[in-house]
Design a protein around this motif. Sequence first.
Motif, PDB file in Angstrom:
ATOM      1  N   PRO A 122     -14.318  -3.184   0.625  1.00  0.00           N
ATOM      2  CA  PRO A 122     -13.178  -2.415   0.327  1.00  0.00           C
ATOM      3  C   PRO A 122     -11.599  -3.389   1.130  1.00  0.00           C
ATOM      4  O   PRO A 122     -10.588  -3.302   2.242  1.00  0.00           O
ATOM      5  N   SER A 123     -11.596  -4.961   0.264  1.00  0.00           N
ATOM      6  CA  SER A 123     -11.196  -5.645   0.810  1.00  0.00           C
ATOM      7  C   SER A 123     -10.768  -6.715  -0.385  1.00  0.00           C
ATOM      8  O   SER A 123     -12.002  -6.788  -0.904  1.00  0.00           O
ATOM      9  N   PHE A 124      -9.326  -7.565   0.065  1.00  0.00           N
ATOM     10  CA  PHE A 124      -9.363  -8.836  -1.120  1.00  0.00           C
ATOM     11  C   PHE A 124     -10.077 -10.106  -0.647  1.00  0.00           C
ATOM     12  O   PHE A 124     -10.430 -10.664  -1.792  1.00  0.00           O
ATOM     13  N   PRO A 129       0.840  -1.541  -0.456  1.00  0.00           N
ATOM     14  CA  PRO A 129       0.059   0.212  -0.109  1.00  0.00           C
ATOM     15  C   PRO A 129       0.661   1.968   0.351  1.00  0.00           C
ATOM     16  O   PRO A 129       2.180   1.203   0.145  1.00  0.00           O
ATOM     17  N   ARG A 161      -5.368  -1.584   3.791  1.00  0.00           N
ATOM     18  CA  ARG A 161      -6.021  -1.920   2.264  1.00  0.00           C
ATOM     19  C   ARG A 161      -7.527  -1.472   2.186  1.00  0.00           C
ATOM     20  O   ARG A 161      -7.536  -0.863   0.910  1.00  0.00           O
TER      21      ARG A 161
END
Lengths: 792, 160
Positions: free
Chosen positions: A710-712, A223, A303
Amino acid sequence: MEKPAAIPEYPRTYPKPDKFDVVNHSREKLDGMGLVTGTRKFVADFDLPNMIHVKMLGSPHAHARIISIDTEEAMKMPGVVGIYTSKDVPRVAHTTAGQGYPEPSPYDTFMLDTKVRFIGDRVAIVAAETPEAAIAACRKIKVQYEVLPAVFSIEQAMAEGAPVIHDESDCSVPIPIHFDPKRNHCAHMETKVGDVEKGYKEADVVLEKTYHSHYAQHCPIEPHTCACYLDEDDRVVLISSTQVPFHARRITAQVLQIPIKRIRVIKPRIGGGFGTKQEVLLEDVCAFVTMKTRRPCRWELTRAEEFMSARTRHPMSVTIKMGVKKNGKITAMSMKVLSNTGAYGSHALTVMSNCGSKVLPLYKCENVEFIGDTYYTNLPVAGAYRGYGATQAAFGAEAHMDELASAIKMDALKFRAMNHIKVGETSPIFQALGEGRAGVSMVIQSCGLAECIEIGRKEIGWNEKRGKPGTGIKRRGIGMCMLMQGSSIPEIDMGSVFIKMNEDGSFNMLLGATDLGTGSDTILAQIAAETLGCDHSDMLVYSSDTDFTPFDTGAYASSTTYLSGGAVINAATKVREQILAVASMMLGEKPEQLTIENKTILGKNKKNKITFSQICKYAMYEVNQFQIGAIGSHVTHASPPPFSAHFAEVEVDIETGELKVIKYVAAVDCGTAINPQLADGQTQGGLLNGIGYATTEEYHFDKSGRMLNPSFKHYKIFGANDIPEIKTFLVPTYEPTGPYGAKSVSEICINGALPAIGNAIKDAVGVRICEGPFTAERILKAIREAGKIGKD
Amino acid sequence: MKLNITLNGAKKSLEIAPNAYLLDVLRDLAGMKSVKRGCGEGTCGACAVLIDGRLRNSCITFAAHCEGATVLTVEGIGSHEHPHILQKAFVNHGATQCGYCNPGSLLAAKALLDRNPDPTMDQVKEALDGNLCRCTGYVKRIDAVLDAAKEMKSSREEKR
Ligand code: FES
Ligand code: FES
């Protein structure tokens, strides 16, 4: 009055050597061993004694005025060192877009403001002993907001009486470009060539369709991270994960109103950027905190912050209209772009104009029209993202090419092959659409498209498989597209390099150019070694540091190989001349009679010999002493497009809509591949990012404009197990304006998946999906709406 | 509290906070900077290490739970001077672009080859699936692992 010194005349072409010793070979990546053993340092790996941590309190509202901020309780939290609000920081309108100066992006951003414009926008800076303490303090800050009506789509933004996102009086544009913030209208551009109306009249078929591309994030695995400290002379040293160290220095100085000379920006190893690190997002805050607290600090985005408050791809609606004759001649084309820049106008104009400039010239047509408009919304901020508008526009244009081909009953490959631009041809668009000013006209001097098509056609089995979807529940389809990009921003961007010689015949090469994981340090070393006559491992490469390396605009616009590579040749050529001059003195032979082979100078008939090491020692210690070394700069006069053809084979389940990409083929003409393995890696990485964008990557928003995933975990980027069979081919051409014949390669490869897969879906199930990503829901809905396949 | 681990072959006794994550302990207290943070929530594999031979994301592993464990990071598998076959293969195949994902994916590959010295391509893909890479498109990484497996096999056979 004395005349100003002449502007340096940079080479317009480079001579082609008979053979390559170092370039065009897959040499080992110079930092490879350091990366795999974990010794190469990224920003977060620098231990700064007594360091504090920065966190930003983000806005919970998409659009609101900050009435008051109460930090009293938060300040009492354990470990808190400082809390800063808009009252504490200078108010300077600027852009976070790390572009050349003056930037073609509006100055609409403030370090901290009394208004927030998207969820995650900056509210207050917290500095604390640990990241956890900073987060805890953020929670204790009491902010009173006056919530304002928000705008979540371009339609809402352009509506009469829409809430004005930038109502501040001090936003402006640094160059004369269209800017009308009162109407949320961030940028506008239009151009017309020939007579479009006449062209449409001449056509046998005219088709018009709108294609929508969606929000996406770059997702570098590292990031955004920035660290800062004060050095022995009280200067502000920033260690930053930036693609643009020199722009970062300039913009930080501007925002904090301190002299450029007080700032040093160091770019260590970078964990990928893809455009999002072409933004100056953390540096101003870190420098401010360190100056205030006089302690080193670090700010690392989480992240979730990376998704919500770093940068994204501009979502767009691209309307394409094209007229074509039955014989396949394109008589007119129009492209209308509506681009959503989110809350700030970073790259708002140039991403939009690149939709035209990097896509329209691909096909020959005398009558062309481009109209682009960019609007503000209260959604996440868009910015530079690999592909830079070409991704969004190629989706529409290449889907449209298939539609037209089928309308005139011509094979899609044949239709493209007869219309694409070829060597010796030009497009009026090159001149008409520049970056904030007129472009640079150019004639195509290298184009490997015909071979790209041929390779891809065979590899995917076009003749055997196209138009034969089968009849079961799972239908197969084949699709393709053609692409072009550019190489650098001509007559705007500048790169420079310094090379000096050491006694053992090695060289230090100080690069302003920014290796952010692409391998540019290595390929620039190869270019230098080819010119000097040594091995690339004899080049000790350092990139980049604003105190020690000469200026380079940075790693963007597909410029590093082509532009900075030119600077390397220009510097290395001077060094080579110095080496030959010293050798000539030592050997008593004329410089013209000397040749260099593997760090050895050979005299006439190869009788006399002398090594680089002897030459350098002689120049350093013996006679007429001087440092063998030179600086080289470069500005390009062209931006030759790399070309590519992508092919996809897909399988669609007509009952569930589920899509599987079976095979993906990309053939790319990047001129001479300086390092074929690295060029191939760029192609594979870019195309997989493209496939993710086309099939799974998507922002979901709730009604308040908050990103829900908002996360993998919920924003799916491809893992090793998801990949289709991938086949990539480098098609060699020779670009005379490029260093050793090279063009760019990094961006073009991301643009193909949306159109190629979209065209393959059409081939499989007969429906045209004009909006990405191609999820099962979208495909199933399209199949149902079309009402045919599901039933037969 | 005290944490006793065997880190890259050396016994370590570290003073840690009870709620500290292994990632921070390894980076900040033990100096193992190869262990990277990509997400901090167990979804990217940049922070993966081997705990008693098993691949674990250190950002969601409490250090306190590792008492007595053997922990391996990339610093422990090879160096510039003596690189591991996998490290060499990653470099030779161009599986390292920015390199940020490499330490995690190398350890995932090592864990795989330790338990299955002769994996198929699908097994490699599966084993490395949790280690996201945004740069390479995975093709070269997969080739590197398969190639390293081959090389390790032949060097084992030579030894015999
Ligand atoms: S940092 Fe641990 S899984 Fe991403
Ligand atoms: S090499 Fe950059 S994330 Fe894998």
